[in-house]
Design an enzyme around this catalytic site. Structure first.
Site, PDB file in Angstrom:
ATOM      1  N   ASP A 125       0.842  -1.194   0.000  1.00 45.80           N
ATOM      2  CA  ASP A 125       0.000   0.000   0.000  1.00 45.80           C
ATOM      3  C   ASP A 125       0.875   1.240   0.000  1.00 45.80           C
ATOM      4  OD1 ASP A 125      -2.518   1.206  -0.082  1.00 45.80           O
ATOM      5  OD2 ASP A 125      -2.474   1.587   2.066  1.00 45.80           O
ATOM      6  N   TYR A 127       1.242   5.722  -0.289  1.00 46.49           N
ATOM      7  CA  TYR A 127       0.825   6.939   0.417  1.00 46.49           C
ATOM      8  C   TYR A 127       1.130   8.059  -0.562  1.00 46.49           C
ATOM      9  CZ  TYR A 127       0.962  10.073   4.609  1.00 46.49           C
ATOM     10  OH  TYR A 127       0.754  11.040   5.568  1.00 46.49           O
ATOM     11  N   HIS A 132      -3.966  14.042   0.641  1.00 44.85           N
ATOM     12  CA  HIS A 132      -4.103  13.174   1.814  1.00 44.85           C
ATOM     13  C   HIS A 132      -2.849  13.233   2.687  1.00 44.85           C
ATOM     14  CE1 HIS A 132      -4.997   9.678   4.311  1.00 44.85           C
ATOM     15  NE2 HIS A 132      -3.830   9.159   3.961  1.00 44.85           N
ATOM     16  N   ARG A 141       1.752  16.089  12.649  1.00 44.12           N
ATOM     17  CA  ARG A 141       3.047  16.736  12.905  1.00 44.12           C
ATOM     18  C   ARG A 141       3.044  18.242  12.687  1.00 44.12           C
ATOM     19  NH1 ARG A 141       4.005  12.056  10.171  1.00 44.12           N
ATOM     20  NH2 ARG A 141       3.858  13.157   8.201  1.00 44.12           N
ATOM     21  N   GLU A 198     -10.158   4.124   3.883  1.00 43.49           N
ATOM     22  CA  GLU A 198      -9.318   4.886   2.970  1.00 43.49           C
ATOM     23  C   GLU A 198      -9.769   4.565   1.554  1.00 43.49           C
ATOM     24  OE1 GLU A 198      -5.128   4.385   3.925  1.00 43.49           O
ATOM     25  OE2 GLU A 198      -5.328   5.944   5.464  1.00 43.49           O
ATOM     26  N   GLU A 200      -9.257   4.189  -2.101  1.00 44.09           N
ATOM     27  CA  GLU A 200      -8.080   3.980  -2.942  1.00 44.09           C
ATOM     28  C   GLU A 200      -8.478   3.227  -4.214  1.00 44.09           C
ATOM     29  OE1 GLU A 200      -4.545   2.534  -1.018  1.00 44.09           O
ATOM     30  OE2 GLU A 200      -5.195   3.229   0.963  1.00 44.09           O
ATOM     31  N   ASP A 230      -8.858   0.563   2.256  1.00 45.00           N
ATOM     32  CA  ASP A 230      -7.829   0.180   3.228  1.00 45.00           C
ATOM     33  C   ASP A 230      -8.333   0.575   4.623  1.00 45.00           C
ATOM     34  OD1 ASP A 230      -5.400  -0.447   4.434  1.00 45.00           O
ATOM     35  OD2 ASP A 230      -4.515   1.498   3.959  1.00 45.00           O
ATOM     36  N   ARG A 234      -7.185   4.254  13.388  1.00 47.49           N
ATOM     37  CA  ARG A 234      -6.358   5.457  13.567  1.00 47.49           C
ATOM     38  C   ARG A 234      -5.690   5.532  14.933  1.00 47.49           C
ATOM     39  NH1 ARG A 234      -5.458   6.374   8.472  1.00 47.49           N
ATOM     40  NH2 ARG A 234      -7.345   6.858   7.306  1.00 47.49           N
ATOM     41  N   GLN A 237      -2.848   3.184  14.871  1.00 45.23           N
ATOM     42  CA  GLN A 237      -1.835   3.761  13.968  1.00 45.23           C
ATOM     43  C   GLN A 237      -1.039   4.868  14.669  1.00 45.23           C
ATOM     44  OE1 GLN A 237      -3.597   5.264  10.347  1.00 45.23           O
ATOM     45  NE2 GLN A 237      -1.649   5.814   9.424  1.00 45.23           N
ATOM     46  N   TYR A 241       2.975   3.957  14.580  1.00 45.07           N
ATOM     47  CA  TYR A 241       3.474   4.194  13.213  1.00 45.07           C
ATOM     48  C   TYR A 241       4.916   4.658  13.123  1.00 45.07           C
ATOM     49  CZ  TYR A 241       3.328   9.336  13.003  1.00 45.07           C
ATOM     50  OH  TYR A 241       3.580  10.672  13.165  1.00 45.07           O
ATOM     51  N   LYS A 250      -3.443  -1.478   9.969  1.00 47.37           N
ATOM     52  CA  LYS A 250      -3.876  -1.731   8.593  1.00 47.37           C
ATOM     53  C   LYS A 250      -4.076  -3.217   8.319  1.00 47.37           C
ATOM     54  CE  LYS A 250      -2.989   2.587   7.222  1.00 47.37           C
ATOM     55  NZ  LYS A 250      -3.902   3.448   6.464  1.00 47.37           N
ATOM     56  N   THR A 254      -8.595  -5.362   4.126  1.00 49.80           N
ATOM     57  CA  THR A 254      -8.599  -4.443   2.991  1.00 49.80           C
ATOM     58  C   THR A 254      -9.614  -5.006   2.012  1.00 49.80           C
ATOM     59  OG1 THR A 254      -6.266  -3.870   3.292  1.00 49.80           O
ATOM     60  CG2 THR A 254      -7.214  -3.477   1.117  1.00 49.80           C
ATOM     61  N   THR A 346      -4.582   6.835  -0.165  1.00 53.22           N
ATOM     62  CA  THR A 346      -5.869   7.525  -0.085  1.00 53.22           C
ATOM     63  C   THR A 346      -5.925   8.674  -1.082  1.00 53.22           C
ATOM     64  OG1 THR A 346      -5.861   7.024   2.245  1.00 53.22           O
ATOM     65  CG2 THR A 346      -7.477   8.631   1.510  1.00 53.22           C
ATOM     66  N   GLU A 360      -9.712  12.742   7.680  1.00 53.35           N
ATOM     67  CA  GLU A 360      -9.627  14.061   7.054  1.00 53.35           C
ATOM     68  C   GLU A 360     -10.989  14.761   7.033  1.00 53.35           C
ATOM     69  OE1 GLU A 360      -7.017  13.791   3.264  1.00 53.35           O
ATOM     70  OE2 GLU A 360      -7.645  11.770   3.799  1.00 53.35           O
TER      71      GLU A 360
HETATM   72 CA    CA Z   1      -3.789   3.257   2.645  1.00 53.51          CA
END
Ligand code: CA
Length: 418
Positions: A125, A127, A132, A141, A198, A200, A230, A234, A237, A241, A250, A254, A346, A360
């Protein structure tokens, strides 16, 4: 190219997802019998095993459709992919001499159960949607550190689990996990409280490779595309992560749509990636239009009630094409196989209503959505059904994907308290 007319009347509707121009590949069964390969045409499915046995579809010495997956065809390569598409187009065209022989081999789609259309060899997968990545990076961050310095140079990805890929319609169980607690350095063990989707598009590798390949070769090796959800935990994650990326967040499931829309069917909808913000190194540079103009949307339906469309976007919002992702994947010498599935990452547009995840859309839970039923959602509640839809709009016809849907079921009792 206009709508191609078929003797299957339902396929001639400009809004039908499966006209003769599409011919997507799936695996189906009827009344619990053996799953087998089928091609969607209008409201019907052509039984490919029966068509091959009847001598109507012969592409070589060995049978390709005596198995319940499309991987054998993928391994035959692009010349055979094109030959099959040409043969099916001829067989199903208005006025085809074989109509009488084919009619008994058509099954009403409403009577069929759909299965995984191919055996997933491995699942990666990415990113690689910029809106996104910027949105999520901003939440995690801050805007000044939203995109890491490598982001504009490589499609960032992680190796997922082929074992977790399920076909549309499969229920998804809310996972337990280590969640980030109220203090940033203390986790707790609980069911995920921020379960998400997500939106995708998944690319399927058809032709294997062993060693680095160019972007053009990567594009040639791709067999087709599916919609892909996906599912993402959260709160798991957020805790796990760093530094190696998502792992258990994840790994629950899926979901993919049940029909493989071939690259050949999507050819009229090719479009370029957005303008590069910095020039890519030569081996990843665009060498032609390799994205696709595919309208996408997400609906959410609480517990069998009316669905609300919560997002609308388009596959052309991607910063990197699937060909660039595949080329990057193979740079290290990583062998790629028929049936490898590559998630795009995403897909979010630039405006709020075009964001492809609840993270989001609700901005981390700060701005809950109001559904048509009056209920509010920041993340998925038990019983919610989430559906991805996708369609490329041609001149008087539609290339549809078939829904990618899943209902979230409540977490089981704590698996470690027996
Ligand atoms: Ca994904």
């Amino acid at each position: 190219m206009p709508l191609l007319k078929s003797w299957v009347a339902s396929a001639n509707d400009a809004a039908h997802p499966f006209p003769l121009n599409n011919l997507p590949y799936g695996v189906f069964s009827v009344d619990g019998d053996d799953p087998r390969c089928g091609v969607a045409i209008g409201d019907m499915i052509l039984d490919m095993r029966a068509a091959e046995e009847a001598g109507l579809v012969r592409l070589g010495d060995a049978p390709l459709f005596d198995v319940p997956y499309w991987n054998d065809l993928m391994e035959e390569g692009p010349a055979v992919w094109a030959a099959l598409r040409n043969r099916l187009t001829a067989l199903l065209s208005q006025g085809a001499a074989e109509q009488e022989k084919l009619e008994p081999l058509l099954i009403a789609a409403e009577d069929a159960e759909l299965h995984m259309p191919f055996a997933v060899s491995e699942y990666t997968d990415f990113y690689a949607g910029k809106n996104h990545a910027f949105n999520v990076g901003t939440m995690f961050r801050g805007p000044e550190n939203a995109l890491p310095p490598n982001w504009l140079h490589i499609p960032i990805g992680y190796n997922g689990r082929a074992s977790s890929v399920v076909v549309s319609g499969t229920d998804v169980r809310r996972p337990w996990g280590q969640l980030k607690g109220p203090n940033d350095d203390q986790p707790r063990w609980a069911p995920c409280a921020r379960f998400d989707i997500e939106l995708e598009v998944g690319a399927i590798v058809g032709t294997p490779s062993d060693g680095p390949i160019t972007v053009q070769e990567a594009d040639d090796n791709i067999f087709g595309y599916v919609l892909l959800n996906d599912w993402s935990a959260r709160d798991i994650q957020a805790w796990e992560y760093q530094p190696l990326g998502p792992f258990q967040a994840k790994a629950t499931a899926t979901s993919i749509s049940p029909w493989i829309v071939t690259k050949l069917a999507l050819a009229p909808f090719r479009c370029a990636t957005p303008e590069r913000e910095v020039e890519l190194l030569e081996h990843l540079r665009d060498c032609g239009p390799m994205l696709y103009d595919i309208d996408l949307e997400v609906t959410m339906a609480p517990d069998g009630k009316d669905a609300t469309t919560i997002a609308r976007t388009n596959y052309k919002e991607m910063y990197y094409s699937a060909a660039q992702q595949l080329a990057h994947h193979a740079t290290s010498g990583c062998p790629m196989n028929a049936g490898d599935l590559l998630g795009s990452g995403t897909i979010s547009g630039s405006v709020k209503e075009s964001r492809g995840s609840l993270l989001e859309l609700s901005w981390g839970g700060k701005e809950p959505l109001t559904l048509a039923t009056g209920e509010e959602r920041s993340f998925i509640a038990d019983g919610d059904t989430l559906t991805l839809k996708g369609a490329a709009k041609g001149d008087g016809y539609t290339i549809g994907f078939g829904d990618c849907t899943g209902t979230v079921r409540p977490a089981l009792d704590d698996p470690f308290k027996r």
